[in-house]
Design a protein around this motif. Structure first.
Motif, PDB file in Angstrom:
ATOM      1  N   VAL A  65       4.837   7.043   1.844  1.00  0.00           N
ATOM      2  CA  VAL A  65       5.625   5.875   2.254  1.00  0.00           C
ATOM      3  C   VAL A  65       4.954   4.616   1.718  1.00  0.00           C
ATOM      4  CG1 VAL A  65       6.779   6.818   4.279  1.00  0.00           C
ATOM      5  CG2 VAL A  65       4.500   5.881   4.513  1.00  0.00           C
ATOM      6  N   PHE A  66       5.808   3.723   1.297  1.00  0.00           N
ATOM      7  CA  PHE A  66       5.355   2.480   0.687  1.00  0.00           C
ATOM      8  C   PHE A  66       5.481   1.383   1.730  1.00  0.00           C
ATOM      9  CE2 PHE A  66       5.384  -0.855  -2.520  1.00  0.00           C
ATOM     10  CZ  PHE A  66       4.473  -0.339  -3.418  1.00  0.00           C
ATOM     11  N   VAL A  67       4.396   0.691   2.008  1.00  0.00           N
ATOM     12  CA  VAL A  67       4.410  -0.304   3.082  1.00  0.00           C
ATOM     13  C   VAL A  67       3.717  -1.591   2.641  1.00  0.00           C
ATOM     14  CG1 VAL A  67       4.394   1.408   4.937  1.00  0.00           C
ATOM     15  CG2 VAL A  67       2.238   0.573   4.036  1.00  0.00           C
ATOM     16  N   ASN A  68       3.951  -2.635   3.399  1.00  0.00           N
ATOM     17  CA  ASN A  68       3.180  -3.864   3.174  1.00  0.00           C
ATOM     18  C   ASN A  68       1.743  -3.602   3.613  1.00  0.00           C
ATOM     19  OD1 ASN A  68       4.550  -3.736   5.795  1.00  0.00           O
ATOM     20  ND2 ASN A  68       3.260  -5.487   6.284  1.00  0.00           N
ATOM     21  N   SER A  69       0.801  -4.302   3.010  1.00  0.00           N
ATOM     22  CA  SER A  69      -0.603  -3.934   3.228  1.00  0.00           C
ATOM     23  C   SER A  69      -1.208  -4.498   4.514  1.00  0.00           C
ATOM     24  CB  SER A  69      -1.448  -4.367   2.034  1.00  0.00           C
ATOM     25  OG  SER A  69      -1.347  -5.760   1.873  1.00  0.00           O
ATOM     26  N   VAL A  81      -4.775   6.107   2.195  1.00  0.00           N
ATOM     27  CA  VAL A  81      -4.139   4.835   1.839  1.00  0.00           C
ATOM     28  C   VAL A  81      -4.526   4.509   0.399  1.00  0.00           C
ATOM     29  CG1 VAL A  81      -3.924   2.407   2.408  1.00  0.00           C
ATOM     30  CG2 VAL A  81      -4.280   4.069   4.210  1.00  0.00           C
ATOM     31  N   LEU A  82      -3.505   4.380  -0.436  1.00  0.00           N
ATOM     32  CA  LEU A  82      -3.747   4.187  -1.873  1.00  0.00           C
ATOM     33  C   LEU A  82      -3.227   2.823  -2.312  1.00  0.00           C
ATOM     34  CD1 LEU A  82      -2.402   7.672  -2.942  1.00  0.00           C
ATOM     35  CD2 LEU A  82      -4.784   7.036  -2.668  1.00  0.00           C
ATOM     36  N   ARG A 106       0.850  -1.196   0.000  1.00  0.00           N
ATOM     37  CA  ARG A 106       0.000   0.000   0.000  1.00  0.00           C
ATOM     38  C   ARG A 106       0.878   1.236   0.000  1.00  0.00           C
ATOM     39  NH1 ARG A 106      -3.371  -2.549  -1.353  1.00  0.00           N
ATOM     40  NH2 ARG A 106      -5.417  -3.080  -0.540  1.00  0.00           N
ATOM     41  N   LEU A 107       0.289   2.299  -0.465  1.00  0.00           N
ATOM     42  CA  LEU A 107       0.982   3.579  -0.448  1.00  0.00           C
ATOM     43  C   LEU A 107       0.243   4.481   0.530  1.00  0.00           C
ATOM     44  CD1 LEU A 107       3.253   5.117  -1.936  1.00  0.00           C
ATOM     45  CD2 LEU A 107       1.524   5.926  -3.506  1.00  0.00           C
ATOM     46  N   ILE A 108       0.960   4.941   1.543  1.00  0.00           N
ATOM     47  CA  ILE A 108       0.313   5.848   2.503  1.00  0.00           C
ATOM     48  C   ILE A 108       0.734   7.268   2.165  1.00  0.00           C
ATOM     49  CG2 ILE A 108       0.047   6.460   4.931  1.00  0.00           C
ATOM     50  CD1 ILE A 108       0.809   3.655   5.693  1.00  0.00           C
ATOM     51  N   GLU A 109      -0.236   8.107   1.919  1.00  0.00           N
ATOM     52  CA  GLU A 109       0.043   9.514   1.627  1.00  0.00           C
ATOM     53  C   GLU A 109      -0.331  10.345   2.834  1.00  0.00           C
ATOM     54  OE1 GLU A 109      -0.154  10.467  -3.116  1.00  0.00           O
ATOM     55  OE2 GLU A 109      -1.590  11.399  -1.771  1.00  0.00           O
ATOM     56  N   ILE A 110       0.596  11.179   3.236  1.00  0.00           N
ATOM     57  CA  ILE A 110       0.352  11.997   4.425  1.00  0.00           C
ATOM     58  C   ILE A 110       0.432  13.462   4.013  1.00  0.00           C
ATOM     59  CG2 ILE A 110       1.126  12.511   6.769  1.00  0.00           C
ATOM     60  CD1 ILE A 110       2.673   9.697   6.411  1.00  0.00           C
TER      61      ILE A 110
END
Lengths: 252, 814
Positions: free
Chosen positions: B615-619, B643-644, B192-196
């Motif tokens: 930030v790119f994270v595991n989902s 969360v994208l 997932r991509l978390i955009e803040i």
């Protein structure tokens, strides 16, 4: 036609028949009894409800109230095939002839017979008889569009006769014809009345024809039968204004 | 009443409905298929069959021939056996297809296609059309490596590579596409991509993306996290890379201190320490920091804490005791003992020394001649010594004539010995210089390698290449010098014991020569001097015997070949060294320290108001917990977290076209559905709907109980329901059966539109079909049933349609 009415059951019995078109009352409690074999002429000014009364009898127009009995059956309580069966006992002659344009003369006359299961040959035979009666046998293969108004109406009469109905309803059969053709049709009508033993209810303005052909004449005005009696009597000494007017139309 | 089981019109109607559905669906599907076939052929004509070509070049039409020729050259040179084809020209743009030979459909080829297909005249680039292939897009470039690794593990995938911000996935069999698509979707879903965002409100000072990443790593189910805030490509990434390299360079270049914490002191990155500096006076706890003090900030490098000077100069540090700097800019408790280091000074010295040495390298080329002279001298001396030895051991050793001759010989050998000793001393000097030069150049060489430019040759172009060349030349110089230094060292070391002995022999022989001259004969002497000389002569001759003269000559030959044989352009090296020296930043330690702080802030991704952090994270993490941690970390009230998906799967060009064709087929089929629907309603439904306005005539009901309700139902409601249902159902069913499809228009929409259309058509039915009511009335008066009226009067009077066609079998009066 003089009969002992007390001993004979009426063919048609109408009680308190009412009919309105929107707010206009056309029939307001008509009572009428027609006996078998009787020829009844219904007369009255235009718009007085003559055609509506005739149409209500075979329910081409739905009455609002009252009761109509045909052969002692309350026909307003019928629907579907039962009503259709009753209708086949009533021949109907229209002012506008109402022929099926895509069918030729003989098919128009035999259509009801064949659809109701009569063998084509038998139907044709009966149809030709009816056409012969109205003098149209020679034009059996013609299409309605090829016929004059009088001829079309004669086909219409033959179509009704072919059913061998118990009751013939005539809704101003000459109203759409020019004066020359009117005589032609009236002649046929008189012939039919003279030949067939069918009960007739005829709506017409033809006073002389009525005096000759009718057993009884009814005057309808303002949704009611205002005067009735044997044709000779009613036309000789009318009590109503309408009757008097019709009397004045009689040829001396 | 209406009965289906019998020979009723309702049965006719149902049969017609089914037949019309089938006919209309077949017609619509056929229309769509025809369109599909036509366009598919057109597409195949345009872009070839599936897998036929791999690359599609778009070139200016006027340069098409030149581009084609250039592509032919490239293919002949790099990909023999591959094919080229000219495509269509539209609006000044032409297409050229390239189909690579099967042996070139490899990862290394596709990864470097842009390097091969450069300088195509009039080309605005190429599109990849190799098949079978799927494209992953939207994945941040920083995590492409992770994805490629994982994608290549999926069975059926041949290889994957990063191209223009996308990941191209090549697989073996086209029929695997659906399966692989599912696998790739699964992979994409595992990240997932978390955009803040900060919605205009600043985050707490000093909060950085790096800090956030460190905080979240391993927390709340996050097993993988990577900062992908920077754009994957373009200027910003180049800038960030440059800054990172600059930081590395400055860290190596800046003056700094090694830190040894005081016992019990806990030091961490970012801690500020203060040292006396040039202010001189010892530091006192609680006193404010003065401009003359040295302040260092602790940074972590390779797991160790180093202090970078952010105020003052490293050279100011005399007292190595460092104190904490408290938040109020006050001196705190003793914190550590520091060791200043100034690589900047060291580098400048090394550059200076290397430059000086290189100017003398030509002189060094005389070393061989000098060494040769030493050897020649040694030969002369050896011969002389052998003569002396024979004199000493001869039977008539007391002959005055011989002694006089010997004295003369001693004098000669003494001069030769002087020359040899001097030459050896000079060689020793050069050897030391060589050692120094080698050390300096090695240091410089490492710095050049450390430098940012050679790592980004593509960005810096010619300058990068020059530095690269200098790097190569210097490596060669260092190697040659190191070899020469070793040779000289060996040479000198071999001669040293001999020279020492010979020098002693010389002293003795000179003393003896002087005695001989004074007393005119050896006999008058006590003989001790001669004995010592005899012993030294023997020792020298032994040493000469041990000296591998031929080996030394070989080594001297190596020296004789000199540096000239190594094909080194000393002029260029010197010039570049000078340029390098001049290019070094003229910055004080304090300036460098502050620059490093700034770079740290930027590279660490200091949160800036209005900026978006990604930030790119595991989902499979705990969303609530992570979001809470993010909000707490940035301490901003309006932190917006989105969360994208990690990316999307794009079909290839043909896939896109296939999709487009499918859409076209669907739309054409839908158009056919509409046309069939209109025809069906106009030809077949119109008389039906028209007669429904006269239900009281053709379908009289019995009077009695519930007459009004029945009339409302049969004469008013039923016709309307039929209109709604026939319109909606008919269109909906045909839409689905024919495979029709209109983008952004679902089957439900079609159902609704059909329903509305059906009702609208019902309302206007008598305008589309004028009933002959006289005929119908006649039919009623003749006692015909509803079914007979419909079959014999109403439908035959209609337009020639399917209903009329089917009705012919049911008609009596044909």
């Amino acid at each position: 036609m003089k009969q002992d009415r007390a001993r004979i059951k009426p063919l048609v019995e109408i009680r308190g028949l009412t009919k309105s078109y929107r707010k206009k009352t056309v029939l307001s409690g008509v009572d009428l009894t027609i006996y078998p074999g009787e020829t009844v002429v219904l007369m009255g000014p235009s718009g007085c409800g003559k055609s509506t009364l005739v149409r209500c009898i075979n329910r081409l127009t739905e009455p609002d109230g009252g009761a109509i009995y045909f052969e002692n059956r309350l026909i307003t309580a019928l629907s579907g095939w039962q009503l259709a069966a009753v209708r086949r006992k009533m021949g109907y002659v229209f002012q506008q002839f109402n022929l099926i344009q895509r069918l030729n003369v003989i098919d128009n006359v035999t259509m009801a017979l064949r659809i109701n299961g009569m063998a084509p040959a038998e139907a044709r035979e009966r149809g030709m008889e009816a056409l012969a009666l109205v003098g149209m046998a020679g034009k059996a293969r013609d299409y309605p569009g090829e016929l004059s108004g009088g001829e079309q109406q004669r086909v219409g009469i033959a179509r009704a006769l072919a059913l061998k109905p118990r009751l013939m309803l005539w809704d101003e059969p000459t109203a759409s014809l020019d004066p020359i053709l009117v005589g032609e049709v009236l002649e046929v009508m008189e012939k039919v009345i003279g030949t067939e033993k069918t009960t007739m209810l005829i709506v017409t303005h033809e006073v002389d024809f009525s005096r000759r052909a009718a057993d009884r004449i009814l005057f309808l005005a303002e949704g009611r039968i205002i005067e009735e009696g044997p044709a000779a009597e009613v036309l000789a000494n009318p009590q109503s204004e309408i009757g008097k007017k019709y009397k004045n139309l009689l040829k001396k | 009443m209406l009965r289906i089981g019998r020979d009723s019109f309702l049965k006719d109607l149902l049969i017609w409905f089914l037949v019309s559905l089938i006919v209309a669906s077949l017609l619509s599907a056929a229309g769509g298929a025809l369109a599909d076939r036509y366009f598919s052929r057109a597409v195949s004509g345009l872009i070839g069959e599936a897998g036929e070509y791999d690359l599609l070049f778009q070139v200016r039409s006027d340069l098409q021939e030149a581009a084609f020729s250039r592509l032919e050259e490239i293919i002949a040179e790099n990909f023999p056996g591959s094919v080229l084809k000219t495509g269509v020209s539209v609006a000044g743009q032409s297409t050229i297809f390239v189909g690579l030979a099967p042996e070139y459909r490899r990862k290394d080829v596709f990864s470097n296609l842009r390097l091969y297909f450069q300088d195509i005249p009039g080309s605005s680039g190429y599109s990849l059309m190799a098949e079978p292939r799927l494209t992953l897009s939207g994945i941040p470039g920083q995590v492409h490596d992770v994805f490629i690794r994982e994608v290549e593990r999926i069975p059926g995938v041949v290889f994957a590579f990063s191209e223009s911000g996308r990941i191209q996935v090549f697989f073996r069999h086209r029929q695997d596409e659906y399966k692989l698509q599912k696998e790739l979707e699964k992979l994409l879903k595992s990240y997932r991509l978390i955009e803040i965002g900060f919605a205009g409100e600043p985050a707490a000072e000093g909060r950085t993306i790096k800090g956030l990443v460190d905080l979240l790593a391993g927390k709340a189910g996050i097993s993988y996290i990577r900062d992908v805030s920077a754009e994957e490509s373009g200027d910003q990434q180049a800038l960030l890379a440059t800054m990172a390299e600059m930081k590395r360079f400055l860290l190596s270049f800046a003056g700094h201190v090694k830190v040894e914490p005081e016992p019990g002191c806990r030091l961490e990155e970012g801690t500020l320490l203060v040292l006396p500096g040039k202010a001189g006076a010892p530091l006192e706890k609680g006193k404010p920091v003065k401009p003359g003090h040295v302040v260092v900030k602790l940074v972590e490098t390779d797991g160790e804490l180093t202090g970078v000077v952010v105020q003052g100069e490293t050279s100011w540090i005399k007292d190595r005791q460092a104190f904490f700097l408290t938040s109020g800019q006050k001196i705190g408790a003793p914190a550590a003992v520091v060791t200043p280091q100034n690589p900047r000074e060291d580098l400048l010295t090394a550059l200076n020394e290397a430059g000086n040495l290189l100017t003398q390298l030509r002189d060094l080329q005389n070393l061989s001649a000098q060494a040769e002279a030493v050897l020649t001298t040694a030969d002369t001396i050896q011969a002389a010594l052998e003569t002396v030895d024979s004199v000493f051991s001869g039977p008539d050793g007391q002959a005055a004539r011989k002694v006089a001759k010997l004295a003369h010989l001693f004098a000669g050998v003494g001069e030769e010995l002087e020359i040899m000793a001097n030459t050896l001393a000079r060689l020793r000097y050069f050897e030391r210089r060589l050692d120094e030069a080698v050390t300096g150049l090695e240091g410089l060489h490492l710095l050049v390698r450390l430098g940012i430019l050679p790592e980004l040759p593509g960005v810096y172009g010619d300058l990068g290449r020059k530095i690269d060349l200098l790097d190569g030349q210097m490596e060669q110089v260092v190697e040659v010098l190191r070899r020469h230094a070793r040779t000289l060292d060996n040479f000198i070391n071999r001669f040293n014991p001999l020279v020492r002995t010979l020098m002693a022999w010389r002293e003795r022989s000179l003393a003896l020569s002087d005695s001989l001259a004074a007393f005119n004969g050896l006999a008058g002497e006590d003989g001790s001097g001669l004995a010592e000389l005899t012993e030294l002569t023997s020792e020298s001759l032994e040493l000469f015997a041990q000296l591998d003269s031929s080996g030394l000559r070989t080594e001297v030959d190596t020296l004789a070949n000199g540096l000239g044989g190594e094909n080194i352009d000393f002029g260029m090296v010197l010039e570049q060294l000078k340029a390098f020296e001049e290019a070094l930043p003229r910055m004080e330690d304090e300036e460098i320290g502050r620059t490093l702080s700034l770079l740290d802030g930027y590279l660490g991704g200091e949160a800036v108001s209005g900026e978006t952090i990604r930030v790119f994270v595991n989902s499979d993490y705990n969303e609530a917990e992570v979001h809470k941690a993010i909000k707490e970390y940035f301490a901003a009230n309006r932190v917006e977290i989105e969360v994208l998906p990690s990316g999307v799967i794009q079909p290839d060009i043909r896939g896109e076209l296939t999709r487009l064709l499918r859409d076209i087929r669907g739309v054409v089929a839908a158009l056919f559905v509409v046309i069939c629907g209109l025809l069906t309603f106009l030809l077949d439904q119109a008389p039906l709907m028209a007669i429904f306005h006269h239900m009281a005539l053709v379908f009289p009901l019995a009077t009695g109980e519930k007459t009004k309700v029945k009339r409302v139902f049969y004469h008013r409601l039923l016709p309307r329901l039929y209109a709604l249902a026939s319109g909606g159902l008919w269109f909906w069913l045909v839409y689905h059966l024919s495979g029709a499809h209109i983008p952004y228009f679902s089957g439900k929409d079609f159902l609704l539109a059909g329903t509305l259309f059906g009702y609208g058509f019902f309302l206007a039915a008598e305008k589309f079909h004028r009933l002959n009511l006289e005929e119908i009335t006649a039919g009623c008066s003749l006692g015909l049933s509803f079914t007979a009226i419909m079959r014999e009067i109403v439908i035959p009077s209609g337009r020639p349609g399917l209903l009329l066609f089917l009705n012919r079998w049911k008609m009596v009066m044909k």
